[in-house]
Design a protein around this motif. Structure first.
Motif, PDB file in Angstrom:
ATOM      1  N   SER A  16       1.375  10.363   6.118  1.00 30.19           N
ATOM      2  CA  SER A  16       1.012  11.745   5.566  1.00 30.19           C
ATOM      3  C   SER A  16       1.529  12.668   5.157  1.00 30.19           C
ATOM      4  O   SER A  16       1.253  13.837   4.615  1.00 30.19           O
ATOM      5  N   LYS A  63      -6.568  10.567  -5.253  1.00 30.97           N
ATOM      6  CA  LYS A  63      -6.845   8.723  -4.771  1.00 30.97           C
ATOM      7  C   LYS A  63      -5.071   8.917  -3.843  1.00 30.97           C
ATOM      8  O   LYS A  63      -5.827   7.177  -2.967  1.00 30.97           O
ATOM      9  N   TYR A  96       0.398   3.972  -2.369  1.00 34.45           N
ATOM     10  CA  TYR A  96       0.563   6.080  -2.339  1.00 34.45           C
ATOM     11  C   TYR A  96       1.119   6.405  -2.927  1.00 34.45           C
ATOM     12  O   TYR A  96       0.915   7.664  -3.501  1.00 34.45           O
ATOM     13  N   MET A 118      -7.077   8.559  -0.797  1.00 36.76           N
ATOM     14  CA  MET A 118      -8.364   7.844   0.234  1.00 36.76           C
ATOM     15  C   MET A 118      -6.697   6.174   0.424  1.00 36.76           C
ATOM     16  O   MET A 118      -7.779   5.818   0.885  1.00 36.76           O
ATOM     17  N   VAL A 119      -6.082   6.051  -0.753  1.00 41.03           N
ATOM     18  CA  VAL A 119      -5.507   5.440  -0.096  1.00 41.03           C
ATOM     19  C   VAL A 119      -4.668   5.207   1.166  1.00 41.03           C
ATOM     20  O   VAL A 119      -5.039   4.549   1.688  1.00 41.03           O
ATOM     21  N   THR A 130      -4.228   3.147   6.616  1.00 50.41           N
ATOM     22  CA  THR A 130      -4.416   3.479   7.807  1.00 50.41           C
ATOM     23  C   THR A 130      -4.916   2.632   8.852  1.00 50.41           C
ATOM     24  O   THR A 130      -5.049   1.910   9.653  1.00 50.41           O
ATOM     25  N   PRO A 131      -6.195   1.718   8.228  1.00 52.37           N
ATOM     26  CA  PRO A 131      -6.569   0.831   8.640  1.00 52.37           C
ATOM     27  C   PRO A 131      -5.558  -1.066   9.213  1.00 52.37           C
ATOM     28  O   PRO A 131      -5.973  -1.281  10.300  1.00 52.37           O
ATOM     29  N   ARG A 171      -6.120   6.453   3.504  1.00 53.07           N
ATOM     30  CA  ARG A 171      -7.225   7.183   4.619  1.00 53.07           C
ATOM     31  C   ARG A 171      -7.932   5.579   4.537  1.00 53.07           C
ATOM     32  O   ARG A 171      -7.861   5.034   5.794  1.00 53.07           O
ATOM     33  N   GLN A 172      -7.871   4.869   3.685  1.00 53.18           N
ATOM     34  CA  GLN A 172      -9.184   3.778   3.778  1.00 53.18           C
ATOM     35  C   GLN A 172      -7.999   2.385   3.636  1.00 53.18           C
ATOM     36  O   GLN A 172      -8.227   1.231   3.653  1.00 53.18           O
ATOM     37  N   GLU A 173      -6.601   2.754   2.831  1.00 55.51           N
ATOM     38  CA  GLU A 173      -6.420   1.259   3.007  1.00 55.51           C
ATOM     39  C   GLU A 173      -4.282   1.048   3.847  1.00 55.51           C
ATOM     40  O   GLU A 173      -4.329   0.116   4.864  1.00 55.51           O
ATOM     41  N   LYS A 200       0.728  -1.071  -0.115  1.00 55.05           N
ATOM     42  CA  LYS A 200      -0.153   0.247  -0.045  1.00 55.05           C
ATOM     43  C   LYS A 200       1.181   1.334   0.015  1.00 55.05           C
ATOM     44  O   LYS A 200       0.635   2.148  -0.476  1.00 55.05           O
TER      45      LYS A 200
END
Length: 614
Positions: free
Chosen positions: A215, A192, A181, A195-196, A202-203, A198-200, A177
Motif C-alpha cells: 500500500s 485500477k 498490482y 481496486m486490486v 486485502t481479502p 482493496r478488492q483482490e 495479485k
C-alpha cells in the motif's frame, strides 16, 4: 517486490511448438483443463505411452519410469538450447514436456494475462440453483436461496491444475495479485491498482506486513521509484519469470516438472559424493564421468616448513586477505610478517612492551592492527609496506584482547578486558567513535568479529554472545551459553554462521540470526587457555582448531573428525590459519615458539628455517 525466496538464478523454460497447445483458445482450453468435462486427466502432460507407430517400449528404463525420464530429458534438452532435438524426442517418444493447459498457463503468466492465468491455475467456479424460475419473479432470476428460506445454489468447481500436496492456494493467489498490482502501478494506472489492493489482495489476508508495504508503494512518484522501493524489476524484466518459478513449485510435479530438474538431480548426486568424501578439498565441481573420491595424499597432513622467528609462545597468526602474506603474534612482544610464498621475513615489529595477543589485516592488506597484554595494554596500527607504527591507542588499563576492521577500512573495533572500553569503535587517528558499553555494564570482551558483508558485529562476553548492527550500533540479539565460557569467534564467508570456541573443549557452529546450534565439534582439549578455531579448506568445508594436547584437529563441516595431527612439541597449539586462496595449505602456531606450514606432500622432506635466510 521480490517473493519470499530468491529466484534470481532461475530462468524461464522456453516455450516451443512441442508444448502441445500453448496457443490454444479459451474454448479449446476448457476441454483439457483438468476438469470433469475432459475424458482424460491432464496429470502428466502425456497422451501416449511411447510412439504408437514404432515398436512397443518397456514402461521402465533401468528401473525408472520411462515417461518421467523422457520428459525430464525433453526439458533438459530445452534448457541446453537443443530445441530441435527436444522436438524430435517428443515426436519419437510420443511424450510431451507439458500438457496444453500448463503451456497456456505459462504463456498467460509471461504475457501478464492475469485473469486467464488464474482461471488456468485454479479453474472456474459456477453456480447452479437447480433450474426453474424463482418464485420472486424476474427480479430473482439467478438468485440462490439463503438460510432464511431460499435454496442455496450448488457450487461447481471445474478445471485448474493439480497442485502439490503442500501447496498454499491463498499464497499462490496472493503472488499473482501482487504482480498484477505492481504492474498497474508501473503503468501509473492508480485507480485500477487501488481496486486490486482493496478488492483482490486485502481479502486474501495472506500477509498483513506485505500488504502494508504494498500500500505504501502508491506514493511512489515514478515507475523507477517504484522499482527501487519494491526491489522489483518491472513487467519487462524478470519478475514474471520469477513469479512463474515460484508458482511452479506449488504445482504437482507430474503436471509441471520443476525447473531444470536434471540439473537439480545431478547437483544432488554430486552433493552426495562430496558429503561422503572425507578429504574433499576443492571448489571444482566433480566430473560426472566417474564416481568421485579424494585420497588422503591430496590433503594437507604434513608440516614441510617450520618457522623459528619467535623466541616464545606464538599466540595468533593470520594470512592476509589476498594470501600473499602471513603475520604472527607472540608472547615475546613481537609481530612477524612473512612472504607467504617463500616464508621469508618481511618485517619484525618490536614496539609492543608486552606479549601480543591478536592481530587483524585491513580490508586492503595495507595495514594491520595488533593488541597487547598486560602491562602494555595498547592497540597499534602498522603500515605493512614500511613496518612502521602509525598509531598507538593507549587508553586501556587492562589487556586488549581482539580487534577487527570496519569494511571501509576507516575505523577499527577493539575489544578489551577494560570495563571502560570493553568494545568500542576507533578511527585511524586514535579517537573513539562509539563505545558499546559503559563501566556499569561490567563487561570484558574475550573476542569479536565483523561479518564479511559488514552488517553484523559479534561480541563474546564470557557466557554470552552479543549481536549488533554495525551501522546503527543497535544490539539485535543476545544468546546465553549456560555450560561453557566463550573464548573465540569466527564468521563464515556467507555472513550467516559463526564458529564459537568454548571452554570446556567444545566448538559450536551457530546461526547468527537465531543462535541455533547447527553442529558441534568435540575431541580436542581446551580447559584453561584461549584456543582459536576457524573455518578452512575450499568453500569452508572444514573446521580446524588447535588444542591443549599439542595437536591439530580437523573436522568436516558435518562434525566428522578427519584428522588429528601431531606437529608441535609440548604445550598448546594456539591458532590455526588456513590459506585463503590455496586450500591445500594451512599454518599453525604453538607454545613451542614454532610456526608450521602444512601441505599434502613435502617438497624435499621437512625443512627448518629461522625465517631470515630462506
Amino acid at each position: 517486490m521480490r517473493l519470499d525466496s530468491d529466484a534470481s538464478n532461475r530462468s524461464q523454460s522456453p516455450l516451443h511448438n512441442y508444448t502441445n497447445g500453448s496457443t490454444r483458445s479459451p474454448e479449446s482450453r476448457s476441454k483439457v483443463a483438468n476438469g470433469e468435462s475432459h475424458p482424460r486427466s491432464e496429470s502428466n502432460g502425456s497422451y501416449t505411452n511411447g510412439n504408437s507407430n514404432g515398436p512397443s517400449m518397456p514402461a521402465t528404463f533401468f528401473g525408472h519410469d520411462r515417461e518421467e525420464v523422457t520428459r525430464i530429458l525433453i526439458q533438459s534438452l530445452t534448457d541446453l538450447g537443443y530445441h530441435k532435438a527436444a522436438g524430435s524426442l517428443c515426436k519419437e517418444s510420443g511424450f510431451q514436456l507439458e500438457g496444453p493447459t500448463v503451456a497456456s498457463f505459462r504463456s498467460a503468466v509471461l504475457k501478464g494475462e492475469w485473469a486467464e492465468a488464474e482461471e488456468l491455475l485454479f479453474g472456474t467456479t459456477s453456480y447452479d440453483n437447480g433450474g426453474g424460475i424463482n418464485l420472486d419473479g424476474p427480479e430473482g432470476y439467478g438468485k440462490s436461496w439463503t438460510k432464511s428460506g431460499r435454496l442455496t445454489a450448488n457450487m461447481r468447481h471445474t478445471g485448474g491444475l493439480k497442485l502439490a500436496e503442500d501447496a498454499n492456494r491463498d499464497q499462490m493467489l496472493f503472488w499473482v495479485k501482487q504482480q498484477k498490482y505492481l504492474e498497474l502501478l508501473e503503468r501509473r494506472d492508480m485507480g485500477k491498482a487501488l481496486m486490486v489492493l482493496r478488492q483482490e489482495l486485502t481479502p486474501i489476508h495472506q500477509d498483513v506486513g506485505r500488504l502494508h508495504a504494498l500500500s505504501s508503494l502508491i506514493m511512489c512518484q515514478s515507475a523507477e521509484d517504484l522499482k527501487s522501493q519494491a526491489q522489483w524489476d518491472g513487467a519487462q524484466g524478470e519478475s514474471r519469470s520469477h513469479l512463474l518459478s515460484e508458482l511452479s513449485r506449488s504445482i504437482s510435479p507430474s503436471v509441471m516438472i520443476p525447473e531444470h530438474r536434471l540439473a537439480v538431480l545431478l547437483d544432488d548426486v554430486k552433493r552426495s559424493w562430496i558429503d561422503n568424501c572425507l578429504y574433499h578439498n576443492t571448489s571444482i565441481s566433480p566430473s560426472l564421468y566417474k564416481d568421485h573420491l579424494c585420497e588422503r595424499d591430496v590433503f594437507p597432513t604434513k608440516a614441510y616448513t617450520e618457522l623459528r622467528s619467535h623466541k616464545d609462545e606464538v599466540w595468533f597468526l593470520k594470512y592476509s586477505n589476498d594470501g600473499t602474506m602471513l603475520a604472527s603474534t607472540s608472547k615475546d612482544k613481537t609481530v612477524v610478517i612473512y612472504d607467504a610464498t617463500t616464508y621469508k621475513v618481511i618485517h619484525q615489529l618490536v614496539d609492543h612492551e608486552s606479549g601480543v595477543t591478536h592481530l587483524a589485516w585491513s580490508p586492503d592488506d595495507t595495514k594491520i592492527i595488533t593488541c597487547s597484554a598486560q602491562l602494555d595494554c595498547t592497540a597499534r596500527i602498522w603500515d605493512v609496506k614500511t613496518g612502521r607504527c602509525i598509531r598507538c591507542i593507549r587508553d586501556f588499563t587492562y589487556p586488549c584482547t581482539t580487534a577487527a576492521w570496519a569494511p571501509n577500512g576507516k575505523s577499527v573495533v577493539i575489544g578489551s578486558q577494560d570495563r571502560n572500553f570493553a568494545c568500542a569503535v576507533w578511527d585511524l587517528e586514535g579517537k573513539m567513535v562509539h563505545n558499546f558499553h559503559g563501566p556499569r555494564d561490567n563487561i570484558r570482551v574475550n573476542d569479536l568479529a565483523i561479518s564479511p558483508d559488514g552488517r553484523r558485529l559479534i561480541e563474546l562476553v564470557d557466557k554470552r554472545i552479543l549481536v549488533y548492527d554495525l551501522a546503527s550500533y543497535e544490539r539485535l540479539r543476545e544468546f546465553y551459553i549456560d555450560e561453557d565460557k566463550c573464548t573465540s569467534v569466527t564468521i563464515s564467508k556467507d555472513s550467516e554462521r559463526m564458529l564459537v570456541s568454548m571452554n570446556k573443549s567444545m566448538i559450536k557452529l551457530m546461526e547468527i540470526d537465531t543462535g541455533e546450534t547447527l553442529q558441534a565439534y568435540d575431541g580436542r582439549k581446551q580447559e584453561e587457555f584461549i584456543i582459536r578455531s576457524s573455518f578452512g579448506g575450499a568453500d569452508e568445508n572444514f573446521v580446524v582448531s588447535g588444542s591443549e594436547d599439542s595437536r591439530i584437529y580437523i573436522w568436516r563441516m558435518n562434525g566428522q573428525l578427519v584428522e588429528t595431527l601431531d606437529g608441535h612439541q609440548e604445550g598448546c597449539v594456539n591458532s590455526v590459519a588456513w590459506h585463503p586462496s590455496n586450500p591445500k595449505t594451512f599454518a599453525s602456531a604453538g607454545d613451542d615458539s614454532r610456526i608450521k606450514i602444512w601441505h599434502p606432500v613435502p617438497l624435499k622432506g621437512p625443512d627448518v628455517s629461522n625465517g631470515w635466510n630462506r
